[in-house]
Write an enzyme that holds these catalytic residues in place. Sequence first.
Site, PDB file in Angstrom:
ATOM      1  N   ASP A 141       0.838  -1.208   0.000  1.00 22.52           N
ATOM      2  CA  ASP A 141       0.000   0.000   0.000  1.00 22.52           C
ATOM      3  C   ASP A 141       0.868   1.251   0.000  1.00 22.52           C
ATOM      4  O   ASP A 141       0.497   2.287   0.530  1.00 22.52           O
ATOM      5  CB  ASP A 141      -0.927  -0.006   1.225  1.00 22.52           C
ATOM      6  N   LYS A 144       2.590   3.533  -5.670  1.00 22.47           N
ATOM      7  CA  LYS A 144       2.059   2.519  -6.611  1.00 22.47           C
ATOM      8  C   LYS A 144       3.086   2.090  -7.648  1.00 22.47           C
ATOM      9  O   LYS A 144       3.079   0.949  -8.090  1.00 22.47           O
ATOM     10  CB  LYS A 144       0.783   3.037  -7.289  1.00 22.47           C
ATOM     11  N   ASP A 169      -3.275  -2.913  -2.490  1.00 19.46           N
ATOM     12  CA  ASP A 169      -4.335  -1.912  -2.491  1.00 19.46           C
ATOM     13  C   ASP A 169      -4.226  -1.052  -3.751  1.00 19.46           C
ATOM     14  O   ASP A 169      -3.170  -0.964  -4.381  1.00 19.46           O
ATOM     15  CB  ASP A 169      -4.216  -1.014  -1.241  1.00 19.46           C
ATOM     16  N   ASN A 170      -5.326  -0.422  -4.144  1.00 20.59           N
ATOM     17  CA  ASN A 170      -5.341   0.627  -5.174  1.00 20.59           C
ATOM     18  C   ASN A 170      -4.956   0.188  -6.575  1.00 20.59           C
ATOM     19  O   ASN A 170      -4.380   0.970  -7.333  1.00 20.59           O
ATOM     20  CB  ASN A 170      -4.421   1.791  -4.777  1.00 20.59           C
ATOM     21  N   GLU A 199     -11.392   4.324  -0.856  1.00 18.97           N
ATOM     22  CA  GLU A 199     -11.811   4.610   0.524  1.00 18.97           C
ATOM     23  C   GLU A 199     -12.610   5.910   0.623  1.00 18.97           C
ATOM     24  O   GLU A 199     -12.245   6.924   0.061  1.00 18.97           O
ATOM     25  CB  GLU A 199     -10.585   4.683   1.465  1.00 18.97           C
TER      26      GLU A 199
END
Length: 214
Positions: A141, A144, A169-170, A199
């Site tokens: 996380d 990226k 994540d993401n 989120e």
Amino acid sequence: TRSTRPQRMLKAVQKNATKGNPQSVISAIDYFCKNSEWAMNVGDEKGSILDSVVTEVNPSTVLELGTYCGYSTVRIARLLSPGTKLITLEFNPAYAAVARQIIAYAGLQDKVTLVEGSSGEWIPQIKERFGITTFDFIFLDHWKDQYLPDIKLFEECGLLRKGSVLLADNVICPGAPDYLEYVRNSPRYESRYYPAHLEYTKLEDGLEKSVFLG
Ligand SMILES: O=C(NC/C=C/[C@H]1O[C@@H](n2cnc3cncnc32)[C@H](O)[C@@H]1O)c1cc([N+](=O)[O-])cc(O)c1O
Ligand SMILES: [Mg+2]
């Protein structure tokens, strides 16, 4: 000088959560982000998926990349079996300082080793420094564009074993296209996408779970 958002988040935890109660810390941060200031925590929707994967894996060795304020650190640590610790890497000292206080407020400091430093610098040192051979579970996380170089580093350093689970994540927003392409096309991983939302918003985002096949 003006406080930072992480400092205001910590104040909200100290004001609204109950010391030693991880769920109340999680709820206080989610409330702060929904009602006061958005922040890049994994959040409650994706957080529930994170919880289910951690519970399913029931890992003995855990690594998190990108502590930020410690929200996902608390989510993961609260689910670990007694005696299990997680290592979390955070290179921003200000964020690390807030995370330490949030993790301690939740009463989980004995289950967490927060290392101040960068993944690129620390991943090659983990075996010797922490006496870990391989990780059962890794949560990505951080920046990226670091997901792909770091998963390759895990492979090079022999930190993955058959069945190691990586959860990222993401993968949609902000996105990690090169990482997704790699884990979805490499014969060495079995990958699955968990759709959700960014989120505290209605934007699409999700988690990618990739199992190392050895
Ligand atoms: O950018 C995002 N996350 C980056 C997170 C970065 C965090 O990881 C640390 N870090 C970075 N490389 C590191 C290497 N080693 C250690 N810590 C490191 C940074 O100091 C920060 O604390 C993000 C953005 C959105 N968004 O909607 O824009 C939503 C999200 O859920 C996100 O996670
Ligand atoms: Mg994130």
